[in-house]
Design an enzyme around this catalytic site. Structure first.
Site, PDB file in Angstrom:
ATOM      1  N   HIS A  82      13.813  -6.169   2.347  1.00  0.00           N
ATOM      2  CA  HIS A  82      12.383  -6.150   2.036  1.00  0.00           C
ATOM      3  C   HIS A  82      12.058  -7.232   1.024  1.00  0.00           C
ATOM      4  O   HIS A  82      12.768  -7.423   0.050  1.00  0.00           O
ATOM      5  CB  HIS A  82      11.980  -4.783   1.473  1.00  0.00           C
ATOM      6  CG  HIS A  82      10.509  -4.530   1.546  1.00  0.00           C
ATOM      7  ND1 HIS A  82       9.910  -3.924   2.621  1.00  0.00           N
ATOM      8  CD2 HIS A  82       9.501  -4.823   0.687  1.00  0.00           C
ATOM      9  CE1 HIS A  82       8.610  -3.841   2.425  1.00  0.00           C
ATOM     10  NE2 HIS A  82       8.330  -4.388   1.253  1.00  0.00           N
ATOM     11  N   ASP A 161       1.608   5.268   0.398  1.00  0.00           N
ATOM     12  CA  ASP A 161       1.629   3.806   0.340  1.00  0.00           C
ATOM     13  C   ASP A 161       0.655   3.204   1.350  1.00  0.00           C
ATOM     14  O   ASP A 161       0.046   2.173   1.088  1.00  0.00           O
ATOM     15  CB  ASP A 161       3.044   3.262   0.569  1.00  0.00           C
ATOM     16  CG  ASP A 161       3.096   1.754   0.316  1.00  0.00           C
ATOM     17  OD1 ASP A 161       2.666   1.323  -0.773  1.00  0.00           O
ATOM     18  OD2 ASP A 161       3.503   1.003   1.217  1.00  0.00           O
ATOM     19  N   ARG A 168      -5.205  -1.450  -2.853  1.00  0.00           N
ATOM     20  CA  ARG A 168      -4.826  -2.466  -3.848  1.00  0.00           C
ATOM     21  C   ARG A 168      -5.192  -3.858  -3.375  1.00  0.00           C
ATOM     22  O   ARG A 168      -5.627  -4.710  -4.153  1.00  0.00           O
ATOM     23  CB  ARG A 168      -3.315  -2.381  -4.132  1.00  0.00           C
ATOM     24  CG  ARG A 168      -2.924  -1.173  -4.968  1.00  0.00           C
ATOM     25  CD  ARG A 168      -1.420  -0.963  -4.979  1.00  0.00           C
ATOM     26  NE  ARG A 168      -0.697  -2.103  -5.436  1.00  0.00           N
ATOM     27  CZ  ARG A 168       0.468  -2.536  -4.901  1.00  0.00           C
ATOM     28  NH1 ARG A 168       1.026  -1.886  -3.893  1.00  0.00           N
ATOM     29  NH2 ARG A 168       1.060  -3.597  -5.371  1.00  0.00           N
ATOM     30  N   SER A 183       5.628   0.861  -4.420  1.00  0.00           N
ATOM     31  CA  SER A 183       5.209   0.620  -3.035  1.00  0.00           C
ATOM     32  C   SER A 183       6.425   0.240  -2.182  1.00  0.00           C
ATOM     33  O   SER A 183       6.671   0.824  -1.120  1.00  0.00           O
ATOM     34  CB  SER A 183       4.169  -0.510  -3.019  1.00  0.00           C
ATOM     35  OG  SER A 183       3.986  -1.005  -1.730  1.00  0.00           O
ATOM     36  N   LYS A 187       8.597   3.092   0.454  1.00  0.00           N
ATOM     37  CA  LYS A 187       8.780   2.818   1.899  1.00  0.00           C
ATOM     38  C   LYS A 187      10.263   2.815   2.257  1.00  0.00           C
ATOM     39  O   LYS A 187      10.665   3.314   3.296  1.00  0.00           O
ATOM     40  CB  LYS A 187       8.190   1.439   2.264  1.00  0.00           C
ATOM     41  CG  LYS A 187       6.688   1.439   2.422  1.00  0.00           C
ATOM     42  CD  LYS A 187       6.195   0.169   3.099  1.00  0.00           C
ATOM     43  CE  LYS A 187       6.207  -1.047   2.229  1.00  0.00           C
ATOM     44  NZ  LYS A 187       5.236  -1.065   1.132  1.00  0.00           N
TER      45      LYS A 187
HETATM   46  N1  URA Z   1       5.501  -5.398  -0.717  1.00  0.00           N
HETATM   47  C1  URA Z   1       5.187  -4.084  -0.688  1.00  0.00           C
HETATM   48  O1  URA Z   1       5.643  -3.349   0.176  1.00  0.00           O
HETATM   49  N2  URA Z   1       4.365  -3.613  -1.638  1.00  0.00           N
HETATM   50  C2  URA Z   1       3.854  -4.374  -2.605  1.00  0.00           C
HETATM   51  O2  URA Z   1       3.135  -3.857  -3.444  1.00  0.00           O
HETATM   52  C3  URA Z   1       4.169  -5.742  -2.634  1.00  0.00           C
HETATM   53  C4  URA Z   1       5.016  -6.238  -1.659  1.00  0.00           C
END
Ligand code: URA
Length: 439
Positions: A82, A161, A168, A183, A187
């Site tokens: 990620h 999220d 956001r 966030s 996930k």
């Molecule tokens: N990636 C994410 O999943 N969340 C964020 O807040 C920023 C980047």
């Protein structure tokens, strides 16, 4: 408990306890707390920050806002990678197929564009028919059958999220260390992968502009993940200029496909091979990152990674012919305009944030939650930092909906560039690697 009191406590710099954080996240997920209160709370968190204990609790509350996948019946180890968000960052689109083609199942949950940064889901949705709203059963079935799945947050998995992410984006509350950490990690915890490589971007086109901030973000995410029993590490990588050459949803998908054909830009290709190698080693598929990189190179050179991408696209409803004929199947902007260098010299800067903001301005990102984006628009760079350019050389091509939008983008992008009389060394791609559990 009242939402307004929790907002006021954070506004005044107080530390929220677990009950308050759980109340707020559950209330917002269940539509008992409205968007305007959640937006005010996000702004209070952005301005006041959170302690490590608060950030950890926020992550757990967000991960537990829906179901948390247990993938142990599908594969003993599931890998994920990620990014914290950047410009031209299409790493997942190429790295996922490479790692999966090397035999390691990859199951991940991605996001959409946030602020000036692009989002994996928006890039993949440029492919006609491709969809990310998978049920738990579909996620698992595809992981079993294809070995590669990329889903979005749903009402069932990471719903907190899903709502906060969109909120956001439209309320200028993205660049907050605790909100980003929660966030990303909520996930990751909800989607069930047990081996995770985090790519923390640093520079003008990242939410963390200094190495110190990026390192702090990386360390807290790694600590939260390890506390939850996951194997993970983080790399801090350059985002001072766009990654690769393409910025914009369809343009980036096209570049990822070219990369899977072995025709990608050198910086992007190098990064995906490095990261794939590291992830394969973390999963125990290779003795170390160098051996993992060799596996990744074979997956790319043999065409297995490209075939994996086609199978993945088809499994999620997209047209797999996109790998054969991307320009026919991906949306194309009606106007292409070359921005030419006003002077000769060595390119000293191509400010990534300005490229990302320009792509949003062209229609490739959202100003409001409900905005529909245009997948076709964006910018393709022809010169990168360190390249020698002559006056009149094309620096980039702008893909726009109208001549007027292309002209506005040209003016904006000219401010992204700087030139030097003397040779310039391109920035190092990998700035820092956190210690890995067993490598
Ligand atoms: N990636 C994410 O999943 N969340 C964020 O807040 C920023 C980047």
């Amino acid at each position: 408990m009242r939402a307004v009191d929790i907002i006021a406590k954070k506004r005044d710099g107080g530390e929220l306890n677990a009950a308050e954080i759980d109340f707020f996240i559950q209330g917002y997920t269940q539509d008992k707390i409205p968007d305007y209160q959640a937006a005010a709370w996000c702004m209070a968190v952005l301005l006041q920050g959170m302690t490590t204990a608060e950030t950890t609790q926020l992550t757990l509350a967000m991960a537990q806002s829906g179901r948390q996948l247990d993938l142990s019946d599908v594969a003993p180890l599931v890998a994920d990678k990620h990014s914290t968000g950047g410009v031209g960052d299409k790493v997942t689109l190429a790295l996922g197929p490479v790692v999966a083609a090397a035999g390691q199942p990859v199951g991940k949950m991605s996001g959409r564009g946030l602020g000036f940064s692009g989002g994996t889901l928006d890039k993949l949705e440029a492919i006609p028919g491709w969809r990310c709203d998978l049920t738990e059963a579909q996620f698992k079935q595809q992981l079993r059958q294809v070995g590669l799945v990329v889903a979005g947050q749903t009402q069932d998995i990471a719903p907190a999220d899903k709502k906060l992410y969109a909120l956001r984006d439209a309320t200028a509350t993205v660049p907050s260390l605790p909100l980003i950490a929660a966030s990303v990690m909520s996930k990751k915890l909800a989607a069930g992968a047990n081996v995770i490589l985090l790519d923390v971007k640093v520079g003008s086109g990242a939410f963390m502009e200094t190495l110190a901030e990026a390192t702090e973000l990386a360390e807290i995410m790694v600590a939260i993940g390890r506390r939850a029993g996951r194997t993970l590490t983080a790399r801090i990588t350059d985002m001072s200029q766009p990654l690769g050459r393409a910025v914009g949803n369809a343009l980036e998908t096209q570049e990822a496909i070219a990369t899977l054909r072995g025709e990608g830009p050198p910086d992007f290709t190098a990064l995906i091979l490095e990261e794939a190698g590291h992830l394969l080693a973390l999963c125990g598929r290779a003795a170390d990152a160098a051996a993992g990189k060799q596996l990744a190179e074979q997956a790319l050179a043999s065409g297995a990674a490209l075939a994996k991408f086609a199978a993945f696209v088809a499994a999620q409803g997209g047209d797999p012919a996109v790998v054969e004929d991307p320009t026919r199947l991906l949306p194309q902007a009606p106007v292409c305009h070359a921005l030419r260098s006003p002077r000769s010299g060595f390119l000293a800067a191509a400010n990534a944030r300005i490229f990302g903001e320009t792509a949003v301005m062209l229609g490739g990102g959202r100003a409001r939650k409900e905005d529909v984006i245009d997948h076709s628009v964006g910018v393709v760079l022809h010169a990168k930092v360190g390249d020698a350019v002559h006056a009149g050389d094309p620096l980039c091509t702008i893909h726009a909906r109208t001549q007027a939008e292309a002209a506005a983008a040209t003016a904006r992008l000219l401010t992204a560039y700087a030139w030097s009389e003397t040779p310039v060394t391109p920035p190092a791609l990998i700035k820092h690697t956190l210690p890995s559990p067993h490598l």
